[in-house]
Design an enzyme around this catalytic site. Structure first.
Site, PDB file in Angstrom:
ATOM      1  N   SER A  78      44.531  40.537 -31.151  1.00 58.91           N
ATOM      2  CA  SER A  78      43.785  41.574 -30.422  1.00 58.91           C
ATOM      3  C   SER A  78      42.357  41.127 -30.166  1.00 58.91           C
ATOM      4  O   SER A  78      41.775  40.377 -30.958  1.00 58.91           O
ATOM      5  CB  SER A  78      43.766  42.839 -31.276  1.00 58.91           C
ATOM      6  OG  SER A  78      42.861  43.781 -30.765  1.00 58.91           O
ATOM      7  N   TYR A 131      41.481  47.083 -38.741  1.00 57.47           N
ATOM      8  CA  TYR A 131      42.536  46.646 -37.817  1.00 57.47           C
ATOM      9  C   TYR A 131      42.254  45.222 -37.330  1.00 57.47           C
ATOM     10  O   TYR A 131      43.100  44.330 -37.424  1.00 57.47           O
ATOM     11  CB  TYR A 131      42.631  47.611 -36.628  1.00 57.47           C
ATOM     12  CG  TYR A 131      43.506  47.095 -35.519  1.00 57.47           C
ATOM     13  CD1 TYR A 131      44.887  47.111 -35.646  1.00 57.47           C
ATOM     14  CD2 TYR A 131      42.953  46.558 -34.354  1.00 57.47           C
ATOM     15  CE1 TYR A 131      45.698  46.615 -34.641  1.00 57.47           C
ATOM     16  CE2 TYR A 131      43.753  46.058 -33.341  1.00 57.47           C
ATOM     17  CZ  TYR A 131      45.125  46.087 -33.486  1.00 57.47           C
ATOM     18  OH  TYR A 131      45.926  45.582 -32.501  1.00 57.47           O
ATOM     19  N   LYS A 170      44.263  41.389 -38.097  1.00 60.67           N
ATOM     20  CA  LYS A 170      44.735  40.429 -37.093  1.00 60.67           C
ATOM     21  C   LYS A 170      44.105  39.052 -37.337  1.00 60.67           C
ATOM     22  O   LYS A 170      44.756  38.015 -37.212  1.00 60.67           O
ATOM     23  CB  LYS A 170      44.399  40.938 -35.686  1.00 60.67           C
ATOM     24  CG  LYS A 170      45.159  42.204 -35.305  1.00 60.67           C
ATOM     25  CD  LYS A 170      46.643  41.914 -35.156  1.00 60.67           C
ATOM     26  CE  LYS A 170      47.459  43.135 -34.812  1.00 60.67           C
ATOM     27  NZ  LYS A 170      48.901  42.856 -34.694  1.00 60.67           N
TER      28      LYS A 170
HETATM   29  N1  UFG Z   1      37.864  56.672 -24.605  1.00 59.13           N
HETATM   30  C1  UFG Z   1      37.288  57.904 -24.323  1.00 59.13           C
HETATM   31  N2  UFG Z   1      37.999  59.023 -24.633  1.00 59.13           N
HETATM   32  C2  UFG Z   1      39.233  58.986 -25.201  1.00 59.13           C
HETATM   33  C3  UFG Z   1      39.826  57.718 -25.464  1.00 59.13           C
HETATM   34  C4  UFG Z   1      39.106  56.577 -25.157  1.00 59.13           C
HETATM   35  O1  UFG Z   1      36.163  57.993 -23.840  1.00 59.13           O
HETATM   36  O2  UFG Z   1      39.816  60.055 -25.470  1.00 59.13           O
HETATM   37  C5  UFG Z   1      37.119  55.453 -24.276  1.00 59.13           C
HETATM   38  C6  UFG Z   1      36.813  54.623 -25.509  1.00 59.13           C
HETATM   39  O3  UFG Z   1      35.573  55.001 -26.053  1.00 59.13           O
HETATM   40  C7  UFG Z   1      36.802  53.208 -24.923  1.00 59.13           C
HETATM   41  C8  UFG Z   1      37.778  53.279 -23.754  1.00 59.13           C
HETATM   42  O4  UFG Z   1      37.941  54.656 -23.460  1.00 59.13           O
HETATM   43  O5  UFG Z   1      35.540  52.934 -24.405  1.00 59.13           O
HETATM   44  C9  UFG Z   1      39.128  52.694 -24.091  1.00 59.13           C
HETATM   45  O6  UFG Z   1      39.596  53.304 -25.290  1.00 59.13           O
HETATM   46  P1  UFG Z   1      41.071  53.088 -25.849  1.00 59.13           P
HETATM   47  O7  UFG Z   1      41.179  53.952 -27.078  1.00 59.13           O
HETATM   48  O8  UFG Z   1      42.048  53.298 -24.752  1.00 59.13           O
HETATM   49  O9  UFG Z   1      41.103  51.563 -26.216  1.00 59.13           O
HETATM   50  P2  UFG Z   1      40.128  50.744 -27.183  1.00 59.13           P
HETATM   51  O10 UFG Z   1      39.253  49.917 -26.292  1.00 59.13           O
HETATM   52  O11 UFG Z   1      39.450  51.562 -28.193  1.00 59.13           O
HETATM   53  O12 UFG Z   1      41.203  49.962 -28.017  1.00 59.13           O
HETATM   54  C10 UFG Z   1      41.744  48.788 -27.576  1.00 59.13           C
HETATM   55  C11 UFG Z   1      43.127  48.585 -28.176  1.00 59.13           C
HETATM   56  C12 UFG Z   1      43.014  48.354 -29.660  1.00 59.13           C
HETATM   57  C13 UFG Z   1      42.026  47.275 -29.935  1.00 59.13           C
HETATM   58  C14 UFG Z   1      40.706  47.641 -29.340  1.00 59.13           C
HETATM   59  C15 UFG Z   1      39.655  46.582 -29.599  1.00 59.13           C
HETATM   60  O13 UFG Z   1      43.931  49.733 -27.939  1.00 59.13           O
HETATM   61  O14 UFG Z   1      44.280  47.968 -30.167  1.00 59.13           O
HETATM   62  O15 UFG Z   1      40.875  47.776 -27.934  1.00 59.13           O
HETATM   63  O16 UFG Z   1      38.382  47.160 -29.530  1.00 59.13           O
HETATM   64  F1  UFG Z   1      41.847  47.097 -31.260  1.00 59.13           F
END
Ligand code: UFG
Length: 329
Positions: free
Chosen positions: A113, A137, A141
């Site tokens: 990841s 997490y 990895k």
């Molecule tokens: N976000 C919101 N509201 C929500 C959900 C997400 O504003 O309800 C924002 C988050 O802050 C982020 C973006 O949307 O900026 C993407 O969020 P996600 O939760 O969809 O994905 P992440 O970037 O947090 O997570 C992804 C992968 C993980 C990995 C991570 C690494 O899903 O497995 O990137 O940072 F670990």
């Protein structure tokens, strides 16, 4: 393949089957769905920790490679439950590696990841950047990535670690897609918010980005699946073991995702501002030059609009995920 009934795993199963590979799946179905597997793909329901069962599946199917998708993936949960994450993602993976050794299987493609990088010093992120995870997490990895060269030296393991950026979208034919019991990812939550579900909470609007929201590199789940086929082919031709970023190289803000979802769905996304989510880096996007050069991988669906269109096709035809009968099959 472990975790083959999960979101990314099921798309990889489909890609492998479409390319003529024989695939056998191990999945405990704690998060995966048997319905996500094409007919004829054998599924063994067991934990990856059950080394004897994993070894038997590998031997029975005369496996020549393992793709290891089974893992826990919720960053926030990993902060609250570190032991579970080390148990599942580290101890479980060691059991898979030991079972491979017992069965004489030496090729391994590992689902890593972008979380291994933590808050990157420079973007786009290149693989030579020092990994510094900021949550359990990402640590789990990285622990495995660091173990793999030791297994290579000691036992002749040939490995590839694919560092996924933000997996998104669904198969373009609309038959398989994302179905998490507790959804945390932006695109499905935005689609839900555009279709009468709870409003989206936008985590942070004061990031140092042009519109103040976080930027991410959304990569089509079928392009991720393709990267696994490219990695396997590279191992088969004796390519060196290495880690690869798998992303498009284009960052998109939360606001841009909301606008794209509104346009594709044809309805506004209901959203409200919310505080920053702890542990969210401001900007994450990949340089995937290494994967393009060494693996011959090229994303087929690099446009965010295509990713969202395919996600919408899945969600609009499966509003309750795999829980209702699939009319597209
Ligand atoms: N976000 C919101 N509201 C929500 C959900 C997400 O504003 O309800 C924002 C988050 O802050 C982020 C973006 O949307 O900026 C993407 O969020 P996600 O939760 O969809 O994905 P992440 O970037 O947090 O997570 C992804 C992968 C993980 C990995 C991570 C690494 O899903 O497995 O990137 O940072 F670990």
């Amino acid at each position: 393949m472990t975790g083959g009934a999960g979101y990314i795993g099921s798309h990889a199963v489909r890609a492998l089957a479409d390319a003529g590979h024989a695939v056998a799946v191990i999945d405990d179905l704690s998060a995966g769905h048997a319905e996500a597997l094409p007919g004829g793909v054998p599924l063994t329901r067991c934990a990856i920790h059950d080394g004897d069962a994993v070894r038997r599946v590998l031997a029975d199917h005369r496996a020549d490679a393992v793709m290891h998708f089974a893992a826990w993936l919720d960053v926030g949960e990993s902060v609250r439950k570190p032991s579970e994450y080390y148990q599942n993602n580290v101890v479980g993976t060691l059991a898979v590696l030991d079972a491979m050794r017992a069965a004489g299987v030496s090729r391994f493609v590992f689902s890593s990841s972008c979380a291994v990088y933590g808050e990157p010093a420079v973007v786009p992120i290149v693989e030579t950047q020092d990994p510094q995870p900021i949550n359990p997490y990402g640590e789990t990895k990285l622990v495995i990535e660091r173990a793999l060269p030791h297994f290579a030296r000691a036992h002749g393991l040939q490995w590839t670690a694919l560092r996924y950026f933000n997996a998104a979208g669904a198969h373009p034919d609309g038959t398989i897609g994302e179905d998490h019991a507790h959804e945390i990812h932006l695109i499905p939550l935005a689609i839900r918010a555009a279709t009468g579900g709870p409003g989206l909470r936008v985590f942070g609007q004061d990031y140092p980005t042009p519109d103040g929201t976080c930027q991410r590199d959304y990569i089509h789940v079928c392009d991720l699946a393709d990267a696994h086929l490219c990695a396997l082919a590279a191992l088969e031709r004796g390519a060196p073991s290495a880690a690869y970023n798998i992303g498009t190289g284009t960052p998109h803000s939360v606001t841009a995702v909301i606008e794209t979802v509104s346009r594709v769905v044809g309805r506004p996304v209901a959203w409200e501002p919310a505080p920053r989510r702890p542990g969210d880096p401001a900007v994450l996007y990949a340089s995937s030059d290494r994967a393009r050069r060494d693996l011959g991988w090229t994303p087929r669906y690099p446009d965010l609009a295509d990713i969202v269109r395919h996600a919408w096709k899945w969600h609009s035809t499966h509003p309750r995920g795999y829980r209702v009968s699939d009319t597209n099959r």
